[in-house]
Scaffold this active site. Sequence first.
Site, PDB file in Angstrom:
ATOM      1  N   VAL A   1       0.852  -1.190   0.000  1.00 19.51           N
ATOM      2  CA  VAL A   1       0.000   0.000   0.000  1.00 19.51           C
ATOM      3  C   VAL A   1       0.883   1.234   0.000  1.00 19.51           C
ATOM      4  CG1 VAL A   1      -1.778   1.280   1.253  1.00 19.51           C
ATOM      5  CG2 VAL A   1      -1.864  -1.229   1.162  1.00 19.51           C
TER       6      VAL A   1
ATOM      7  N   HIS B   1       9.229  -3.629  21.031  1.00 15.04           N
ATOM      8  CA  HIS B   1       7.850  -3.344  21.417  1.00 15.04           C
ATOM      9  C   HIS B   1       7.490  -1.906  21.060  1.00 15.04           C
ATOM     10  CE1 HIS B   1       7.896  -6.788  24.641  1.00 15.04           C
ATOM     11  NE2 HIS B   1       7.888  -7.227  23.398  1.00 15.04           N
TER      12      HIS B   1
ATOM     13  N   HIS C   1       4.428  -7.873  27.098  1.00 14.94           N
ATOM     14  CA  HIS C   1       4.871  -8.103  25.726  1.00 14.94           C
ATOM     15  C   HIS C   1       3.718  -7.733  24.797  1.00 14.94           C
ATOM     16  CE1 HIS C   1       8.678 -10.283  26.727  1.00 14.94           C
ATOM     17  NE2 HIS C   1       8.077 -10.216  27.905  1.00 14.94           N
TER      18      HIS C   1
END
Length: 617
Positions: free
Chosen positions: A267, A545, A587
């Site tokens: 995209v 993360h 997490h």
Amino acid sequence: MRKTLWIFCLLWLLLHRAASQLLVDIVRDFETSLLNNRIPDTTNFLPEYDFIIVGAGSAGCVMANRLSEISSASVLLLEAGDQETFISDVPLTAALTQMTRYNWGYKTEPTPNACRGLKQGVCNWPKGRGVGGTSLINFMLYTRGHRRDYDEWAAANNTGWSYDEILPYFKKSERIGIRELYKSPYHGRNGPLDVQYTDYKSHLLKAFLKSGRELGYDISDPNGEHLMGFSRSQATIRNGRRCSTSKAFIQPIVARKNLHISMKSWVTKLIIDPETKTAVGVEFMKQRQRYVVRAKKEVILSAGSIASPQLLMLSGVGPRQHLQDLNISVVNDLPVGYNLQDHITLNGLVFVVNDSSTVNDARLLNPTDIFRYIFAGQGPYTIPGGAEGFAFVRTPSSDNGKDYTDMELVLGAGSLSGDRFGTMRNLLGITDEFYDYMFGDLQNKETFGLVPVLLRPKSRGRISLRSRNPFHWPRMEPNFMQHPDDIRSMIEGIEMILQLAKSQAMTKLGTRFHDRPFPGCQHLPFASQDYWRCCLRLYGSSLQHQSGTCKMGTDSSAVVDPELRVHGLKHLRVVDASVMPNVPAGHTNAIVIMIAEKASDMIKNSWRMRTDPAVRN
């Protein structure tokens, strides 16, 4: 039988550094014929769909599943990568998976207080590329964070995001496979995502848990009533193999007629009507051909904390001055790309031990463990990324509440010294020179590692555009440990690890810290605060993360509202880790799945559409 033989060859080769690239090439040739459940790749598109989902990562897979439950709705899921294969199945070898095309392979800009001694002086940011996203390459650990994380989201005017309100969505997706937790009110039994212990349990894990009791912590369920404590790793594993969001949410529903999945579809732009401020479709490239597909109801951006802000800015949604500097027409002036957060870690804390249950590259290359894994899904190959246990603790100087953890300590069944063939250090960006100097004489010794993880970073980074070219990486500025409290917390976390290693339970195993000074820090008094600052600056890095870059909220720093709708625009939502106002102490994969579960209900309610009762996963 053919697949079994191939997996045997895979496990024999995958730890050999010299064979790694050859292995990847071989897998490309064989993978198509060995897939059990191929995902049909859409090449003929409808002119419009009710919902277009950009990105088939952990959030996108959940969204595609839940929205296609509406039998009257048409759903298009677009993914730049390909479908997963068995190369990502083996939990222990997660680092190898990150050397394949399933990883975008991002690298950050240089940052002053971390990663300076790693390859090229920058941080590696592996992000998943394929149906399943980062759940294809992560270490599979399943933790949700603390109750207060979400209560603070709700207290900041994010209505509906308190812990009591989001817990049902964690449970909705989960199929807990841990017998003693079957009756827990905090776990789900009927979701599509398997969460289990590994069957392997070393002497080190037992000593680690006993050490926690010595230090005054309970043995706990980190996804239960209390986060604080020591525990065995819970992971997204199914019968000893990785349970990605592709396996859990997509492969069971590939026959749904109202769901189209298009892979290798990059995209390049969200199409937004500048007059009505409405998202009306997307533009993407597939097989060197440009496509434009329209959305009747919504465009849902689930491309992750790096690509979601990039796509918004390329489409004219972002900081006005930044977009104007790149000659991008501004559709809406919003602080896209700011508020970047991540969990910080330090690798290389290695301990020598008198125990033969540790894991290293050389020991794993034996037929017994390989066949035990192939035929029974058991043994050391089931350890998620080598992480056998973890502890959620509070550093002594923390300004958080007494039960509000700010540090995670992760127990490795092995250590960097056992990474003889280089897959782990390649992932982390650790140089061969560092490895040879620090661990060259430890390769034949029993070792394990302990890793500190900063859970509540106060530092903030930024994602911005490098150019108007959608095929260029954005500029990634982590600004790790810019805030002095982050450095203080990390040093205290390291000191807690050294204290843990001296516990009675660890001492019984002959645990000894490998106290060779890190290169570049030898001039400082060993284990002093200045020494650890030096180590963090040179070798501190990311736990991968990344979050917060399209912040949810109602103030001037927010990009989306509590319904995850982009402020000032219609029919455009962001659903991924980028919407987190503050990263929870967990997490993030489990958290992203929860966000997508909740978002799917928001969308159904917004359009007054309901799940067809006959639809099942």
